[in-house]
Design a protein around this motif. Sequence first.
Motif, PDB file in Angstrom:
ATOM      1  N   GLU A   7     -28.307   5.039  -8.190  1.00  0.00           N
ATOM      2  CA  GLU A   7     -27.443   4.274  -6.740  1.00  0.00           C
ATOM      3  C   GLU A   7     -26.718   5.149  -6.009  1.00  0.00           C
ATOM      4  OE1 GLU A   7     -25.939   1.845  -5.290  1.00  0.00           O
ATOM      5  OE2 GLU A   7     -24.762   0.553  -6.967  1.00  0.00           O
ATOM      6  N   ASP A   8     -26.913   4.237  -4.566  1.00  0.00           N
ATOM      7  CA  ASP A   8     -26.987   4.988  -3.583  1.00  0.00           C
ATOM      8  C   ASP A   8     -26.226   5.301  -2.632  1.00  0.00           C
ATOM      9  OD1 ASP A   8     -27.477   2.004  -2.699  1.00  0.00           O
ATOM     10  OD2 ASP A   8     -28.272   2.687  -0.664  1.00  0.00           O
ATOM     11  N   ASP A  51     -30.653   0.644  -9.315  1.00  0.00           N
ATOM     12  CA  ASP A  51     -29.785  -0.354  -8.502  1.00  0.00           C
ATOM     13  C   ASP A  51     -31.012  -0.367  -7.610  1.00  0.00           C
ATOM     14  OD1 ASP A  51     -28.731  -1.581  -5.836  1.00  0.00           O
ATOM     15  OD2 ASP A  51     -28.866   0.330  -4.865  1.00  0.00           O
ATOM     16  N   GLY A  53     -31.864  -2.127  -3.588  1.00  0.00           N
ATOM     17  CA  GLY A  53     -31.976  -1.230  -2.795  1.00  0.00           C
ATOM     18  C   GLY A  53     -31.949  -0.167  -2.599  1.00  0.00           C
TER      19      GLY A  53
HETATM   20 CA    CA Z   1     -28.273   0.498  -3.022  1.00  0.00          CA
END
Ligand code: CA
Length: 221
Positions: A7-8, A51, A53
């Motif tokens: 997860e970014d 995630d 994206g």
């Molecule tokens: Ca993301």
Amino acid sequence: MKILLVEDDRLLGDGIRAGLMQAGFAVDWAQDGRAAELALSGEAYDAVVLDLGLPRLSGMELLARARAARNAVPVLILTARDTVPDRIAGLDAGADDYLVKPFDLGELQARLRALLRRAGNQAEPVLSHGGFRLDPAARSVTREGRPVELSAREFAVLHALLLNAGRVLSKAQLEEKLYGWGEEIESNAVEVFVHHLRRKLAPDLIRTVRGVGYMIPKAAE
Ligand code: CA
């Protein structure tokens, strides 16, 4: 149980990591696709929370590469894009489940437990062995119906050994399941947890396989 969280979003990742640790999972948190790919190639995870994206390598591409490399780890995708085609694409790319953001942490924990049961070919949510019962959702252990107090890591060791009953787990494999990145591992921690479990549960429940590791024999039917 060891989870790779990919997860970014820092705030969201922080919250998910804390929630999973609170539920007794050990968590490695990768903040971009390439870091996640590297982690996947080097360590055996019980599940991945992914995630879609992501910087450097998209979640979908990462998933496709992992499956192409015959990595069968259960994957739950997180997506903000609540569109049916995205979910279909994710599942068809090899994901096992998905959650649409925003989601409830309790639901994420429950879905991970369900994924881990399926991965272990286990239909029953509660693990039983002789007179012992371990309930991963309630995080409780009973002996002949009476509760036994275990620390979070003692519980995690017992859970891993019961899920793998009949198989030997090495000290390193158990350590991997107990600690996430950045958490300090004491050199004899696993021995100490096993010692405590024997004292609290039964002296002969966990066998030492000398030079290899530990196992709980399969329960007699
Ligand atoms: Ca993301």
